[in-house]
Structures are given as C-alpha cells and as structure tokens.
Write an enzyme that holds these catalytic residues in place. Structure first.
Site, short mmCIF file in Angstrom:
data_model
loop_
_atom_site.label_atom_id
_atom_site.label_comp_id
_atom_site.label_asym_id
_atom_site.label_seq_id
_atom_site.Cartn_x
_atom_site.Cartn_y
_atom_site.Cartn_z
N ALA A 96 8.55 1.05 -7.24
CA ALA A 96 9.72 0.42 -7.84
C ALA A 96 10.92 0.51 -6.91
CB ALA A 96 10.05 1.08 -9.18
N LEU A 150 0.84 -1.19 0.00
CA LEU A 150 0.00 0.00 0.00
C LEU A 150 0.88 1.24 0.00
CD1 LEU A 150 -2.79 1.40 0.32
CD2 LEU A 150 -2.40 1.31 2.80
N ILE A 151 0.69 2.08 -1.00
CA ILE A 151 1.29 3.41 -1.03
C ILE A 151 0.12 4.39 -1.14
CG2 ILE A 151 2.76 5.01 -2.31
CD1 ILE A 151 4.37 2.58 -3.23
N GLU A 194 0.85 -12.82 -3.73
CA GLU A 194 -0.49 -13.31 -3.42
C GLU A 194 -1.54 -12.44 -4.10
OE1 GLU A 194 -3.50 -13.68 0.44
OE2 GLU A 194 -1.33 -13.53 0.74
#
Length: 404
Positions: free
Chosen positions: A240, A228-229, A262
């Site tokens: 990246a 999560l960003i 996943e």
C-alpha cells in the site's frame, strides 16, 4: 512392474518443499534455518506437477546476499537414483533447470559466497529516491526507501535487475523477463535502509515495473506489469505504501492519463482496491450522504484528478464504498444496491441478447435454437447471482481492512 513403480516413487519430491530461498546478511544467516522462505510455485522450473525425480531428502539452497543479490546455488541429498539399478532411469538435473531458467551464473562454493558478503556494505541503490517511510519490524523501527529508474540507462542497474527478476519464477505465475532495451519501461526498487555503526546497508525488499502506453489522443497510460515484495517483508503494509508513492509520483504529470494493471493476481486486486478506496473515501462525491444516489461522472473525474485511477476501477471503488455506507438492516437499501451491481454485471448478457436479435434475421431455425439456449434466462440469473456473491465477498474483505 508395480514393485518398480513403488521403488521409483521413493525418489519423487515436491519442488515447493525442497527449494530453500534466503536473503543472507551475514555468515550467521547462511546457517540459520529460520531465515528460509519457500517459493509459492515451482512449475515454471520443474513442470506442472512441480515434482523433482531422482533424489531422497533433496535440499536445494538458492541463497541471495541481501543487498547486492549475489547468488549461491547448491543441493544435497541422502541418496540419488542409480540408473544401473532402475532400468537406466536418471535423476532430473535440477541445478541445470534452475540455472537455465533463471539465466544466472551462481556461486557454488559456500566459502566463496560468505566472502562475498564482505562487499555488501559497498552497495548503494541507483535511481532517484522518491519516497521514504518507516515500519515497526522485529521489535524495532526500520526505514524503507523507494527508488525510481526511468530507463535501463546504467549497466550496473541492468545487471542488478537481471538478478532481482529471478525471484519472479517462484512468486509470479506466467512470469517472463521483460525487454530491458525498451525505453518505455519504468522500474521501482524497494529497500530496507539499515544503519550499522558507520556503515549503511540497503536490503532488497522487492520491485515494480510499469509500461508507458499511448492513450488517444495525446496522453500516456501507465500499466503496472509486475509487483514483487519478498516473503520476509510481506504483510507489513509495504504494498500500500509503495502503490500510493507511485500514484503521487505521477499525479501532477499532465502527460499521464491514468493507471491500469496487467493481469493482476487476487492479492494485487485486493491491494489496489484498498489503496484506491483510501484515496476516494475522502473525496466529496464518495461521501456516505451522496454515494447512495448512484455512480456519477463526478466520481470518475475526482478519482482521476486525485490519483489517476482508471474509470473502470473507479466504478469498482464506488461499489465497495457504497456497500460500506449501506445499512445492511435496511432491506430496501440492500435491494437497491444489489440491483445496481447486478445491472452492471448483466451488461455482457445484454450485449449477447442484442446480438441475438440481429442474428434472428440470418440464422436457420436450428441454429437460432442453439444460440438462444446459450443465453438461457435461468442460467443467466444463476450466473449473475454467483458473480454478485463473489464481488460482495471480495468487497467485504476490503471494507474490513479499511475499518481496521
């Protein structure tokens, strides 16, 4: 009846449009509407339609202090449905839905939350610093840091994790909280380091979780579970940078076999493709003068040694980089590429065909006819072409980014 339905529709709003998320650094930020970002989804809180019933001009404020992630929650509206006027129909209890799902104890007083901001400068990230880098942001250079937590060993981080994972409900489909008592989890947290005079702030950017699985006979396979960003930091190259840092963290670990992912989102698939291609395009076996000869075990071994890339992902990287090296004006080269990719895509159909040959010995004629219809050649060709075009479209987006 139609009149009542029309009246009730006035009290319907869309959760994605009325939930305001915000990272608050100062009192000014609290009142600055330009700092608001919206959720990508709210169905995990309000149901599949993502509708909230019972309010006009609803505004839900879910604000987080930018370092400690103290939570402020409140809502306001111009009108709330009166059950006495609408046959007992009541408004949704949106605050309860949020509190129960996120499992939080929010601050509901604006003044109390603003007072909490004074404590922000006391926050320091826990864990081990494994990577630092800089980015141009808002006209200046910002410093960013990645921290690693081997396990949930500190009560302070356990509490912090409980707050940072609440963002999942708004940005990760099928979100769920992980079992923090399971020591096989690894945690990485990302921060913007901001120096202001004599004090230093660490603004929360996002986090990643990985799980350590057993890989026969004596290795560990790392599975990336959540990345999560937050929106204020997206499209700035953080994904990246972080993924490469985590690769480097394990490249020399002889106990780790490789990385898997996943149930990745489309965005993560693109990110992973880009990062893995960046790694492999510098390896000898992926160079343009040899890649057209076909996929080899040497490619698998080099990619595994360089960044512990799983062999299935290496094959995908090969196809992207071979497409990048293919002269699209050369009809024979394009044809050879298309045939090789379709041969891989055809493997499930080939397995199905082999199974059918076995079933011919035991199936009744009518059962055999139905089974053969399921592997109809024309339908298979159409499906292969569809899959091929979808892969090419995805590959070309990665190639475009590699060239930028």
């Amino acid at each position: 009846m139609n009149s009542l339905k029309s009246d009730l529709e006035q009290f319907i709003c869309v959760g994605n449009d009325v939930v305001e998320l915000k990272l608050v650094k100062s009192e000014d930020d609290f009142f600055n509407n330009k700092k608001v970002f919206r959720p990508e989804m709210t169905h995990q809180l309000f149901g599949q339609t993502e509708n909230i019933f019972g309010y006009k001009d609803l505004r839900i404020q879910l604000y987080y202090s930018s370092t400690r992630l103290a939570v402020y929650l409140n809502h306001n509206y111009s009108e709330k449905i009166n059950p006495n006027q609408y046959e007992g129909v009541k408004a949704d209890n949106v605050i309860k839905a949020i509190v129960d799902t996120l499992e939080i104890q929010p601050i509901t007083s604006k003044d109390e939350f603003i007072k909490e901001l004074a404590k922000e400068s006391t926050f320091k990230p826990s864990g081990n610093l494994i990577h630092s880098y800089s980015r141009e942001r808002e006209g200046s250079t910002s410093q960013f840091q990645v921290y690693k937590h081997d396990r949930m060993s500190l009560d302070s981080f356990r509490e912090y994790h409980s707050r940072m994972q609440t963002f999942l409900w708004f940005f990760i489909d099928g979100a769920s909280y992980i079992d923090t008592d399971d020591d096989q989890w690894l945690y990485y947290t990302f921060f913007e380091k901001q120096v202001e005079g004599s004090s230093t702030r660490y603004n929360f950017v996002g986090y990643m979780t990985l799980y350590r699985y057993y890989a026969y006979p004596d290795k560990i396979r790392l599975r990336i579970s959540q990345l999560l960003i937050l929106p204020p930091y997206q499209k700035q190259g953080h994904g990246a940078e972080i993924l490469q840092a985590i690769y480097r963290d394990f490249v020399s670990d002889i106990n780790v076999l490789d990385f898997t992912v996943e149930d990745p989102s489309d965005n993560f698939v693109r990110l992973r493709d880009y990062v893995d291609c960046k790694v492999c395009m510098n390896l000898p076996s992926f160079q343009a003068d040899v890649i057209h000869k076909g996929f080899t075990h040497t490619m698998e071994n080099e990619a595994l040694e360089k960044s512990k890339i799983h062999k299935k992902q290496v094959r995908r990287v090969y196809e992207i980089l071979r497409l990048r090296a293919t002269d699209m004006s050369d009809a024979e080269a394009v044809k050879a590429y298309r045939i090789e990719v379709k041969q891989r895509l055809n493997i499930p159909f080939q397995k199905q065909k082999n199974e059918l040959e076995k079933l011919k010995k035991v199936l009744k004629p009518e059962e055999l006819a139905a089974a053969m219809q399921a592997v109809d050649t024309n339908e298979r060709f159409k499906m292969l072409e569809k899959w091929y075009q979808e892969h090419i479209d995805a590959y070309m987006r990665v190639i475009g980014k590699l060239s930028s």
